[in-house]
Design a protein around this motif. Structure first.
Motif: not given
Ligand code: AMP
Length: 499
Positions: A96-104
């Motif tokens: 995986l090169k890209f990770i999306l996160c809505a709540d760090l």
């Protein structure tokens, strides 16, 4: 299928798409977030990109899942409550090169630090155009990859192609559930569990609304409140939910439910009949399927009274296969068994994965080719034992291996044993599942010798496996009991489980 998703955005802009923690989001609002996330993804995207999504109960998490489906890429949900080491393993295996996160705030400092380059915060996305553009990638492109427990100690990646997800959605559509924009769906699953995809993706195809259940310490009780307050009409849950709720059945009445699906583990007839009284207007179905065959792939519609004999050892039938799915029962030599005999259920068809991610060894044992109805087909071995009754319904008769279900979560006991054996001074380890009188299943771990350090084992497991895989108790023994064949006597070990 993806066309229908696009239609929902344009046809039902004012309707609620999601209801999360007391707040509703219309299709128009949701669509602008999806488009905004697509714009964040754009610069990163090569063809066929894999996008990690940190699973939290947040509208932007769901928007990220939809955005990835819209761009034609592959989403890989990552559960922040699972140990970092396990998540790092998933990131490594899937490159995986890209990770999306809505709540760090759900991530550990170590995780944030280690994945600084990959992590993209999506809480404050700028809205994009209201109707997200949909790419039309080839059907063979993976829609998602989910990781399940692996007996070798490493989680296994199950890639699911877009055509498999489409085949699943078409079957659901063909079943006369009459899903409409007025329906309200319960979404109680972790996003790393494929049953969640039925609960959030299917409603979006019909303009219906998704009501999510937050991950509280008492999720099943919270679910009942949500079902009641929001007059939910369609729910998919694991049977463990009703085992947990059984003492409160007298206080529960949910007349708005019209369809209740059970999946993920054996469904017991008696408790289902009792539960029917709590949902008097609902039609109940027992659906079945492994992650490898896209969400679920057989169904048994229970009669309203649940007074028939469609049960084996008290477990309700898993019914008939979905259209387009081929099913056979084989013996240990992969020969098809005679009618009425018990064999391992094997599956082929559009819903079945083309193989585990980067795992040729497992692919060699889990899949095989056989001539079926005149053609060579590739079948997946489920490990589930079944037989066909005289009406062509499959009856579930247990497992061939040591895979168990804990609240619907798939657990390979071998994975726990493998980790325990790595602890200094542990010579041997056996994990067993025990189901109590209330129908709740827990894991118990036996280790040899008696000097094995229980605290050390428990601490190591916490670093390696999700909470649902942790043993309720660890028993150090001087020596394991052996049976007449010299093998570890598991029934004897079971007797030691503290009541
Ligand atoms: P998972 O990949 O987590 O969905 O787990 C799939 C496994 O769960 C199957 O191979 C079965 O062992 C079990 N399972 C799923 N649905 C049912 C059902 N309706 N009845 C009995 N077992 C089920």
């Amino acid at each position: 299928m993806f066309y229908e998703l696009k239609q929902s955005f344009s046809r039902y802009p004012e309707k609620a798409a999601f209801h999360i923690s007391g707040k509703s989001y219309t299709y128009a609002e949701f669509g602008t977030i999806v488009s905004g996330i697509k714009e964040i993804l754009a610069p990163a995207l090569k063809k066929d990109a894999k996008i990690g999504i940190i699973a939290c109960d947040h509208i932007n998490t769901y928007a990220a899942l939809v955005a990835v489906l819209c761009t034609g890429d592959t989403f890989i949900p990552i559960d922040p409550s699972h140990p970092d080491e396990r998540n790092n393993q998933i990131i490594l295996q899937s490159e995986l090169k890209f990770i999306l996160c809505a709540d760090l705030s759900v991530l550990s400092d170590d995780f944030k630090q280690n994945h600084k380059q990959r992590l993209h915060y999506i809480n404050d996305v700028l809205p994009g155009s209201a109707v997200p553009f949909l790419a039309e990638p080839p059907d063979e492109q993976n829609a998602y990859i989910l990781f399940t427990s692996g007996s070798t100690g490493l989680p296994k990646g199950v890639p699911i192609q877009r055509k498999s997800l489409s085949a699943f959605a078409s079957s659901v559509q063909s079943y006369g559930y009459n899903i409409s924009p007025d329906d309200r769906f319960l979404q109680i699953f972790d996003l790393t569990f494929d049953l969640s995809i039925f609960s959030w993706f299917i409603p979006l195809l019909y303009g219906a609304c998704v009501y999510t259940v937050p991950k509280t310490s008492n999720r099943f009780a919270t679910a009942v409140e949500i079902l009641e307050e929001n007059k939910i009409t369609i729910a998919l849950t694991v049977p463990s939910l009703i085992h947990f709720l059984r003492p409160y059945f007298d206080e529960i009445l949910l007349p708005d439910l019209r369809l209740w699906l059970f999946c993920g583990e054996a469904l017991h007839r008696d408790i289902t009949a009792e539960w029917q009284k709590c949902i008097p207007n609902a039609f109940i179905e027992n659906v079945y399927g492994p992650t490898e065959a896209t969400i679920f792939c057989t169904r048994y519609p229970c009669s309203k009274e649940i007074n028939d004999d469609k049960a084996y050892n008290g477990i309700l039938s898993i019914g008939k296969p979905f259209p387009g799915l081929s099913t056979i029962l084989v013996d240990e030599n992969k020969n098809i068994v005679k009618p009425g005999e018990t064999g391992e259920l094997c599956l082929a068809g559009d819903q079945v994965t083309s193989g585990y991610l980067n795992n040729e060894e497992k692919n060699r044992t889990a899949f095989f080719d056989i001539v079926h109805k005149g053609n060579i087909s590739r079948f997946y071995r489920t490990g589930d034992l079944c037989f066909l009754d005289n009406e062509g319904d499959y009856m579930f008769a247990g497992r061939l291996d040591t895979q168990v279900k804990i609240q619907g979560f798939r657990v390979e006991l071998g994975e726990i044993e493998n980790h325990a054996r790595t602890v200094h001074h542990v010579d041997n380890a056996v994990a067993l599942a025990h189901t109590d009188d209330r129908g709740n299943t827990s894991i118990h771990l036996f280790v040899e010798p008696s000097e094995a350090n229980v605290i050390e084992i428990a601490s190591l497991l916490k670093l390696k496996v999700p909470a649902y895989m942790l043993p309720q108790k660890i028993y150090p023994l001087a020596e394991f009991p052996l049976n007449v064949n010299g093998k570890i006597d598991k029934p004897e070990l079971k007797k030691l489980i503290c009541k």
